[in-house]
Design an enzyme around this catalytic site. Structure first.
Site, short mmCIF file in Angstrom:
data_model
loop_
_atom_site.label_atom_id
_atom_site.label_comp_id
_atom_site.label_asym_id
_atom_site.label_seq_id
_atom_site.Cartn_x
_atom_site.Cartn_y
_atom_site.Cartn_z
N SER A 60 -0.39 3.41 -15.13
CA SER A 60 -1.62 4.09 -14.24
C SER A 60 -2.48 3.94 -14.04
O SER A 60 -3.74 3.94 -13.37
CB SER A 60 -2.31 5.43 -15.42
OG SER A 60 -1.68 6.01 -15.81
N LYS A 63 -3.21 3.18 -10.44
CA LYS A 63 -4.42 5.08 -9.62
C LYS A 63 -5.83 3.88 -9.00
O LYS A 63 -6.29 4.96 -8.78
CB LYS A 63 -4.95 5.95 -10.90
CG LYS A 63 -3.99 6.90 -11.09
CD LYS A 63 -4.31 7.53 -12.65
CE LYS A 63 -3.68 8.92 -12.79
NZ LYS A 63 -2.60 8.38 -13.30
N SER A 312 -7.19 9.50 -16.15
CA SER A 312 -6.29 9.50 -15.81
C SER A 312 -5.75 10.57 -15.79
O SER A 312 -3.97 11.25 -16.02
CB SER A 312 -5.37 8.34 -17.11
OG SER A 312 -4.10 7.91 -16.32
N LYS A 419 -9.56 0.74 -15.59
CA LYS A 419 -8.04 1.57 -15.79
C LYS A 419 -7.39 1.00 -17.11
O LYS A 419 -6.58 0.16 -16.77
CB LYS A 419 -7.93 2.02 -13.98
CG LYS A 419 -6.66 3.00 -14.12
CD LYS A 419 -7.58 4.64 -14.35
CE LYS A 419 -6.20 5.39 -14.52
NZ LYS A 419 -5.61 4.94 -16.43
#
Length: 471
Positions: A60, A63, A312, A419
């Site tokens: 993820s 992203k 997320s 992140k």
């Protein structure tokens, strides 16, 4: 100015290099692949690198790429509008003499998220506007229009198991409630009782059947959930142990635009507005001569991106990629979205030529990025006109999002904005660190192919971030 080239191995960093080496060289990672890069934002110098040019699965953390590109293209203040439109005349009896189109334009937050827990709040707002305009009946059909995104609803290389759950929900320009049904399940009062199932939203669009029972307190039998592909029938079997805490299951539904239009029709009926022609969906071009009857605007894009990165959210990221394609390249497909991202990365001088991006969210097992390129992206966004919105979208260590329960001790707490990313055998962390000495760093660390407990990888990533914060 071109980004600095990444060293093939580690950059000189004295104690910092020794500390990170000790983490990634632990015996439990002997068969895993690591990639790490750390760059000073003050000087632009790479202060540590370990296989930073190696292509690795990002999960993820991909992203970061999508959200950066959409902020660049649309800006943090952009809002996305959902409309109800018709070419039919409103007669003296309050009837719309024709079809009405519920037109999706990629708002990912037609849900309870910004509406005090009310998933149908946007639809209620639009229904109230119709009532105020004197509408009491739609003689034609209610058509959920999702033509902004004409391509495949599912991501490339997503697994069959992904498609059952909310994190693998189908992608549509007209999406409602994250395209999921939320089932809260709990044991009954006594052993042998049926389990208790609460649904949100309550709608005829999907159905839940259950043979699951309340098991003994120490029982090992588990609850089983199945949804047959091509249907919106959710089947529960097995057992939940007596005294167990309630749990919420997010189940993806099929045909999101029909889901949205069906729930909107139910809201209209509850407000005294009937739809005679039933519900349909369309990706065909909208007919000419339409006028807007009611509309709803999304929160600013800065808030949309914050949801994506803080928690997320896969669906929202996939919607943003297709929206990027529609706005920048004239076609709301994955291919055109990726082409727009490529242009953005080139303008930002990000070294991404070796990358492979199959989706926007990182759920694909075929996505590949380099730590060097990801740090280049982070450094570029730190100088970008939307830098504040991008940074504010990231989880804060020990405070919120997917880092709320990680890195809770000083100096990392509050000083790491990053992140997270996790899929099977992949864990990653990338973002910014404010060090104890006052420097600011961009960093990216990822481990692939570690088949031991994921807690090993998460602990190592957190240890790297903590080492950086302590500098």
């Amino acid at each position: 100015m071109p980004a600095p080239a990444a060293p093939r191995s580690r950059a000189a960093g004295g104690g910092l290099a020794r500390a990170i080496d000790a983490i990634v060289d632990a015996p439990r990672f002997a068969h895993a692949w690591w990639g790490v890069e750390v760059r000073s934002l003050r000087s632009g110098r790479i202060v540590y690198a370990r296989d930073a040019q190696r292509n690795l699965k990002p999960a993820s953390t991909l992203k970061l790429v999508t959200t950066a590109a959409v902020l660049d293209a649309l800006g943090p203040d952009e809002r996305l509008r959902t409309t109800l439109e018709t070419s039919g005349r409103l007669d003296g009896l309050g009837r719309i003499l024709g079809d009405a189109y519920l037109v999706g334009r990629a708002d990912p937050d037609l849900s309870a998220r910004f509406a005090e827990g009310r998933p149908t709040a946007a639809f209620e707002e639009m229904a109230d506007a119709l009532r105020q305009a004197g509408v009491r009946r739609i003689v034609g059909r209610l058509i959920g229009h999702e033509g902004l995104f004409p391509g495949e609803r599912r991501g490339d290389d997503w697994t069959w198991n992904d498609l059952v759950w909310g994190y693998g929900a189908e992608v549509s320009a007209l999406s409602f409630n994250d395209n999921v049904a939320e089932l809260t399940v709990a044991p009954g009062e006594r052993e042998g009782d049926p389990i208790v199932v609460d649904r949100a939203p309550v709608t005829a669009y999907y159905r839940v059947t259950s043979t699951a029972v309340t098991g003994p307190r120490a029982g090992t039998r588990e609850l089983v959930l199945k949804r047959d592909f091509g249907t919106n029938i959710v089947r529960l079997s097995g057992a939940i142990a007596l005294g167990a805490a309630p749990q919420t299951l997010t189940v993806a539904v099929e045909d999101p635009a029909r889901y949205a239009a069906t729930v909107f029709a139910e809201v209209l009926a509850a407000k005294g507005i009937l739809v005679d022609g039933g519900v349909e969906t369309s990706v065909a071009p909208l007919p000419s001569g339409l006028r807007v009857l009611a509309s709803h605007d999304s929160p600013p894009l800065a808030e949309v991106v914050k949801v994506v990165n803080k928690v997320s959210q896969n669906l929202h990221t996939e919607m943003l990629l297709r929206l990027l394609g529609a706005r920048v390249k004239g076609e709301g497909t994955v291919e055109m979205g990726q082409a727009a991202v490529d242009d953005f990365l080139h303008r930002l001088a990000v070294d991404s030529e070796s990358w492979a991006r199959q989706d926007a969210s990182g759920l694909s097992r075929s996505d590949l990025v380099t730590p060097h390129g990801m740090v280049g992206l982070l450094a570029g966004m730190d100088r970008h006109r939307s830098a504040a919105a991008f940074r504010d979208s990231l989880p804060v260590a020990g405070v919120d999002g997917t880092l709320e329960h990680r890195l809770q001790q000083p100096p990392a707490r509050g000083n790491v904005l990053a992140k997270t990313g996790s899929i099977r055998y992949v864990n990653a962390l990338g973002g910014y660190v404010t060090t104890r000495s006052g420097d600011r760093l961009a960093f990216y660390a990822v481990v692939n192919h570690h088949t031991g407990p994921s807690s090993d990888s998460l602990g190592a990533l957190d240890a790297i971030a903590a080492v950086l914060a302590a500098q």
